[in-house]
Design a protein around this motif. Structure first.
Motif, PDB file in Angstrom:
ATOM      1  N   THR A  11       7.320  -3.944 -27.207  1.00 54.45           N
ATOM      2  CA  THR A  11       8.359  -3.238 -26.462  1.00 54.45           C
ATOM      3  C   THR A  11       7.703  -2.588 -25.248  1.00 54.45           C
ATOM      4  O   THR A  11       6.470  -2.510 -25.156  1.00 54.45           O
ATOM      5  CB  THR A  11       9.022  -2.153 -27.321  1.00 54.45           C
ATOM      6  N   ALA A  12       8.519  -2.087 -24.361  1.00 52.84           N
ATOM      7  CA  ALA A  12       7.988  -1.380 -23.184  1.00 52.84           C
ATOM      8  C   ALA A  12       7.114  -0.213 -23.611  1.00 52.84           C
ATOM      9  O   ALA A  12       6.112   0.097 -22.954  1.00 52.84           O
ATOM     10  CB  ALA A  12       9.134  -0.912 -22.297  1.00 52.84           C
ATOM     11  N   ASP A  35       4.788  -6.219 -17.739  1.00 50.38           N
ATOM     12  CA  ASP A  35       6.151  -5.748 -18.021  1.00 50.38           C
ATOM     13  C   ASP A  35       7.131  -6.920 -18.093  1.00 50.38           C
ATOM     14  O   ASP A  35       7.995  -6.960 -18.975  1.00 50.38           O
ATOM     15  CB  ASP A  35       6.610  -4.738 -16.964  1.00 50.38           C
ATOM     16  N   GLU A  36       6.983  -7.859 -17.178  1.00 50.89           N
ATOM     17  CA  GLU A  36       7.841  -9.047 -17.184  1.00 50.89           C
ATOM     18  C   GLU A  36       7.628  -9.860 -18.455  1.00 50.89           C
ATOM     19  O   GLU A  36       8.579 -10.339 -19.068  1.00 50.89           O
ATOM     20  CB  GLU A  36       7.541  -9.903 -15.952  1.00 50.89           C
ATOM     21  N   HIS A  39       9.266  -8.045 -21.330  1.00 49.59           N
ATOM     22  CA  HIS A  39      10.721  -8.190 -21.240  1.00 49.59           C
ATOM     23  C   HIS A  39      11.169  -9.585 -21.702  1.00 49.59           C
ATOM     24  O   HIS A  39      12.252  -9.740 -22.280  1.00 49.59           O
ATOM     25  CB  HIS A  39      11.198  -7.915 -19.812  1.00 49.59           C
ATOM     26  N   ASP A  41       9.813 -11.267 -24.046  1.00 49.99           N
ATOM     27  CA  ASP A  41       9.332 -11.431 -25.436  1.00 49.99           C
ATOM     28  C   ASP A  41       8.131 -12.366 -25.506  1.00 49.99           C
ATOM     29  O   ASP A  41       7.932 -13.066 -26.501  1.00 49.99           O
ATOM     30  CB  ASP A  41      10.447 -11.926 -26.364  1.00 49.99           C
TER      31      ASP A  41
END
Length: 194
Positions: A11-12, A35-36, A39, A41
């Motif tokens: 998760t973030a 982060d991408e 996001h 998964d």
């Protein structure tokens, strides 16, 4: 694998812990793109059931629609040799199987990791895979043997069976089999989610 660990998408909130796991294994990952990847998964974590701490991590890239690439795997030193790295890679393969467009998972790694990837069902070769465009031109894609390309760099691992704690990131290098690297491809049989 140790029964006190759960493999799940990051998760973030896991971002810093993921970076710490890779840093401790002296592995670099694309920090700007993390982060991408989270996001999408494409980052998995091994989380301690007892403490909820991240004890391992894996990053997958998507170099082309039909392939996932294991970019980096790391397990905290005190948790190695318990099958956590194998569980991370196996989970990444299972996730790829759920995408009907994906037909293979690839990795590039040091020779010391041949058994690690071989035990996980990867076909290991010393020859770098050729780019998809080269294989399309030569007609080799018709025989069902396409194994991807090497444009995305090396898989790095700090894990249970790695002879040493790190491998270096030489993304973008023009490598040959003489540099000690191996390439692995695992075909996946895609299936729809139940």
């Amino acid at each position: 694998m140790s029964d006190d660990v759960t493999i799940e998408p990051a998760t973030a909130d896991d971002r810093l812990d993921v970076l710490r796991v890779f840093d401790a294994a002296m592995l670099s990952v694309d920090v700007d793109g993390l982060d991408e990847r989270i996001h999408a998964d494409d980052v998995l974590v091994a989380r301690s059931d007892r403490t909820e701490a991240v004890v391992g991590a894996l990053v997958v890239t998507r170099p082309e629609p039909t392939r996932r690439h294991v970019d980096a795997v790391a397990v905290r030193r005190e948790r190695r040799a318990r099958g956590i790295g194998s569980a991370l890679v196996a989970t990444a393969v299972r996730h790829a199987e759920r995408d009907p467009a994906v037909d293979r998972v690839s990795a590039a790694f040091d020779r010391s990791l041949e058994a690690f990837y071989g035990d996980l069902g990867f076909d290991v070769t010393a020859e770098p895979p050729r780019e998809r465009s080269e294989r399309l031109t030569s007609g080799e894609l018709n025989d069902g043997e396409y194994i991807g390309d090497d444009r995305i760099g090396d898989s790095r691992i700090g894990d249970d069976r790695a002879g040493d704690d790190r491998t270096d990131d030489r993304t973008g290098d023009d490598r040959t089999a003489d540099d000690g690297r191996l390439w692995g491809v695992r075909r996946v049989s895609t299936r729809a989610d139940p």
